[in-house]
Design an enzyme around this catalytic site. Structure first.
Site, PDB file in Angstrom:
ATOM      1  N   ASP A  21       2.466   3.936   9.898  1.00 46.78           N
ATOM      2  CA  ASP A  21       1.411   4.704   9.243  1.00 46.78           C
ATOM      3  C   ASP A  21       1.249   6.042   9.966  1.00 46.78           C
ATOM      4  O   ASP A  21       0.924   6.071  11.146  1.00 46.78           O
ATOM      5  CB  ASP A  21       0.108   3.887   9.311  1.00 46.78           C
ATOM      6  N   ASN A  23      -0.857   8.596   9.034  1.00 49.35           N
ATOM      7  CA  ASN A  23      -2.133   9.314   8.896  1.00 49.35           C
ATOM      8  C   ASN A  23      -3.382   8.458   9.124  1.00 49.35           C
ATOM      9  O   ASN A  23      -4.483   8.852   8.765  1.00 49.35           O
ATOM     10  CB  ASN A  23      -2.209  10.001   7.522  1.00 49.35           C
ATOM     11  N   ASP A  25      -4.570   5.719   7.802  1.00 49.36           N
ATOM     12  CA  ASP A  25      -5.312   4.982   6.761  1.00 49.36           C
ATOM     13  C   ASP A  25      -4.942   3.495   6.736  1.00 49.36           C
ATOM     14  O   ASP A  25      -5.394   2.757   5.856  1.00 49.36           O
ATOM     15  CB  ASP A  25      -5.105   5.612   5.376  1.00 49.36           C
ATOM     16  N   ASP A  98      14.570   0.893  -4.694  1.00 49.34           N
ATOM     17  CA  ASP A  98      14.314  -0.322  -5.449  1.00 49.34           C
ATOM     18  C   ASP A  98      14.152   0.046  -6.921  1.00 49.34           C
ATOM     19  O   ASP A  98      13.492   1.032  -7.248  1.00 49.34           O
ATOM     20  CB  ASP A  98      13.041  -0.997  -4.927  1.00 49.34           C
ATOM     21  N   ASP A 200      15.580  -5.267  -8.668  1.00 51.44           N
ATOM     22  CA  ASP A 200      14.651  -6.388  -8.605  1.00 51.44           C
ATOM     23  C   ASP A 200      14.900  -7.391  -9.738  1.00 51.44           C
ATOM     24  O   ASP A 200      15.001  -6.994 -10.906  1.00 51.44           O
ATOM     25  CB  ASP A 200      13.231  -5.809  -8.729  1.00 51.44           C
ATOM     26  N   GLU A 257      19.167  -8.366  -7.254  1.00 43.93           N
ATOM     27  CA  GLU A 257      18.475  -9.574  -6.800  1.00 43.93           C
ATOM     28  C   GLU A 257      18.582 -10.604  -7.930  1.00 43.93           C
ATOM     29  O   GLU A 257      18.078 -10.362  -9.027  1.00 43.93           O
ATOM     30  CB  GLU A 257      17.008  -9.276  -6.488  1.00 43.93           C
ATOM     31  N   HIS A 330      11.592  -9.167   2.518  1.00 38.55           N
ATOM     32  CA  HIS A 330      10.126  -9.071   2.413  1.00 38.55           C
ATOM     33  C   HIS A 330       9.497 -10.238   1.656  1.00 38.55           C
ATOM     34  O   HIS A 330       8.274 -10.320   1.577  1.00 38.55           O
ATOM     35  CB  HIS A 330       9.771  -7.759   1.710  1.00 38.55           C
TER      36      HIS A 330
END
Ligand code: GLC
Ligand code: CA
Length: 586
Positions: A21, A23, A25, A98, A200, A257, A330
């Site tokens: 990250d 910034n 957030d 992706d 995907d 996939e 993931h």
């Protein structure tokens, strides 16, 4: 078999939300990735795969896209993305994106239009059906994320199909105009200079047109309709059309996939003479410990079965297609927690598993954090979890009468959030991932397991990956060589040879095949040919390896090991827990 950059490369998968990250957030972003390109280059990988970064309401972390042409606000701007691409290319690396085109978000303008009226010009972009006579769902299919695969829409009085969450309506690939829009969008990204796509659930795009009720066992009270939407009747047609209209115009790699694909079906998709995809992700290996195809039902696995699956894929694609090599991503638990040991032997077993992935025939994929031996996580209660699939499962399981603790035990082994906890960069607060509050809690083991320690320690998992990647670059036999399994029945050891590839191309006749087999036998005997021997101990116990007699050699050189080395001739080896050795025999 022809040479290709995507066969000789190593892919690194980035899950942007959890990478870095920039910034504060609490959400990883594009500038965060750009900031770590030197780190990735140092590791030696040369292809980056970005999980979706397009505009999305994030019910499924970007796999629910509401605009294919924009960058998700939380991740940055198109300018940030352009900068990332150019920095990747400046380092001689490739970027693949992706491609999620089985479904969109329900907030995509196509779906907004589609649901507005039955006669909308976009109605047919999605799969709408009236209910059965009694008003119930058009068929009995379960969603992959739990519950029915149909959602009733009050406004127009029909149901739409969603194989994933109801926020992810399935696109209707039978519609030509839709397909044209998708090809235009793909071309738009390719013209920006990307180097390929990870597609995907691409083998779900063609549904059996009559959408029949399913009979097989499935999730809870509902059967999967998988036999009617995996590898459907028009899949090959759609992919060949996509290849002709888009893919064939670029020097790119594509990886599909494809859940539920066996080597025969994979060969239809990746065979080099068919012009569809470069490779597929198969899940036969990672579903080894699923009962009835349900990841939430865990069964024990045996090494001999694990090897059988690897073996079939290595042999069946050899000379015709190309394997992708991965033990996690993931959507999967961390490999070291699942197939290794994330306690005492975490470092050794992480290196051993890496040795497998990088010494088989195919293209290796590293999932972020794998290169430092990141593990599964055990959060104290469900409030820590974010993954929609995990949350749905929890709710259903509690409703069916299980206790929270029982359900959590399954989640510890299986939740996709195991892979999604933020990348552990150092031992400062929030593991150096963010200066704010991370969107998903950090794994509490970050004080021991992090990039900074890995970079400082020459014996780290990171440095071992570096050596493996280097080795693969130096010895093309590790990329292209034939694979021969040794000791198939052994329940502790996974051992194999890689030998120079003597095949000439796809489509051998039986006679040619038997000649090749004879030649391979001679190769075993031929002491002048360099062969690579890989021996892996998959267990916590010591193991003895005895090289089969038929493998002859005069000299041996230990190329790599995950323990302090000791002089031994690989005719007989005593391996320590999770020990891995790679030898060159000549
Ligand atoms: C794929 C993705 C997964 C996503 C699903 C629906 O399996 O890898 O993360 O939830 O498709 O898009
Ligand atoms: Ca951010």
């Amino acid at each position: 078999m022809y040479r290709a950059w995507w066969k000789e490369g190593v892919v690194y998968q980035v899950y942007p939300r959890s990478f870095l990250d920039s910034n504060g957030d609490g959400v990883g972003d594009l500038q965060g990735i750009t900031a770590k390109l030197d780190y990735l280059q140092g590791l030696g990988v040369n292809i980056l795969w970005l999980c979706p970064v397009y505009r999305s309401p994030n019910y499924d972390n970007g796999y629910d896209i509401s605009d294919y042409y924009s960058i998700m606000d939380e991740f940055g701007t198109m300018a940030d993305w352009e900068e990332l691409l150019s920095e990747v290319h400046q380092r001689g690396m490739k970027l693949i994106m992706d491609l999620v085109v089985n479904h969109t978000s329900d907030e995509h303008s196509w779906f907004v239009e589609s649901r507005a009226a039955r006669n909308s010009p976009y109605r047919d972009y999605y799969i709408w059906r009236p209910g059965k006579e009694d008003g119930s769902e058009p068929n009995n299919w379960a969603s992959e994320f739990g519950g029915s695969a149909w959602e009733y829409d009050e406004k127009t009085g029909e149901y739409y199909l969603h194989l994933f969450s109801k926020k992810q309506p399935d696109l209707n690939w039978e519609n030509k105009r839709l397909r044209r829009e998708i090809y235009t969008m793909m071309t738009w990204w390719l013209d920006k200079g990307i180097d390929g796509f990870r597609m995907d659930v691409i083998n779900l795009i063609s549904k059996e047109p009559t959408l029949p009720d399913a009979r097989r066992r499935g999730k809870g009270s509902l059967p999967w309709g998988r036999e009617f939407y995996r590898n459907g009747p028009r899949l090959q047609y759609f992919l060949r059309e996509m290849h002709a209209k888009v893919l064939s115009k670029y020097d790119i790699m594509t990886v599909g996939e494809t859940p539920g694909v066996d080597p025969e079906k994979a060969n239809l998709l990746v065979a080099e003479d068919r012009h569809e995809l470069s490779m597929v992700f198969q899940f036969e290996l990672l579903e080894l410990d699923y009962q009835d195809g349900d990841k939430w039902k865990i069964i024990p696995w045996k090494l001999s079965d694990f090897k059988k699956i690897v073996n079939v894929w290595q042999e069946r694609l050899e000379g015709t297609g190309w394997n992708s090599l991965f033990l996690n991503n993931h959507d999967q638990p961390r490999a070291v927690s699942r197939f290794g040991d994330d306690g005492t032997y975490r470092v050794q077993s992480a290196k051993m598993l890496a040795t497998l992935v990088h010494t088989l025939q195919g293209t290796p994929y590293i999932y972020q954090g794998e290169e430092i031996g990141m593990t599964n996580v055990r959060f104290p209660d469900i409030s820590y979890y974010r993954d929609i699939d995990t949350l749905n499962f929890y709710e259903e399981a509690i409703r069916s009468g299980l206790s929270p603790q029982e359900v959590l035990e399954t989640i510890y082994a299986r939740s996709r959030d195991n892979a999604r906890t933020p990348m552990q960069w150092d031992d400062t607060e929030s593991a150096g991932f963010t200066t704010g509050v991370p969107w998903l809690a950090i794994n509490p083991n970050y004080q021991a397991i992090h990039v900074k320690e890995n970079l400082a320690n020459p014996e780290s998992v990171f440095h071992y990956y570096q050596r493996l990647i280097q080795l693969r670059k130096e010895r093309l036999v590790l990329v292209y060589g034939d694979y021969h399994l040794l000791l198939p029945q052994d329940e502790q050891l996974f051992a194999y040879l890689r030998t120079p590839n003597i095949k000439t191309g796809p489509g051998f006749s039986e006679k040619q095949l038997s000649e090749v087999r004879r030649a391979e036998d001679e190769l075993f005997q031929d002491a002048d040919q360099e062969k690579i021997l890989v021996v892996l101990n998959f267990s916590k116990q010591p193991a003895v390896f005895v090289l089969p007699e038929k493998v002859k050699f005069q000299t041996d050189q230990l190329l790599l090991s995950n323990y302090p080395t000791r002089p031994e001739t690989p005719t007989r080896l005593e391996l320590r827990p999770f020990e891995a050795r790679v030898y060159a025999l000549k």
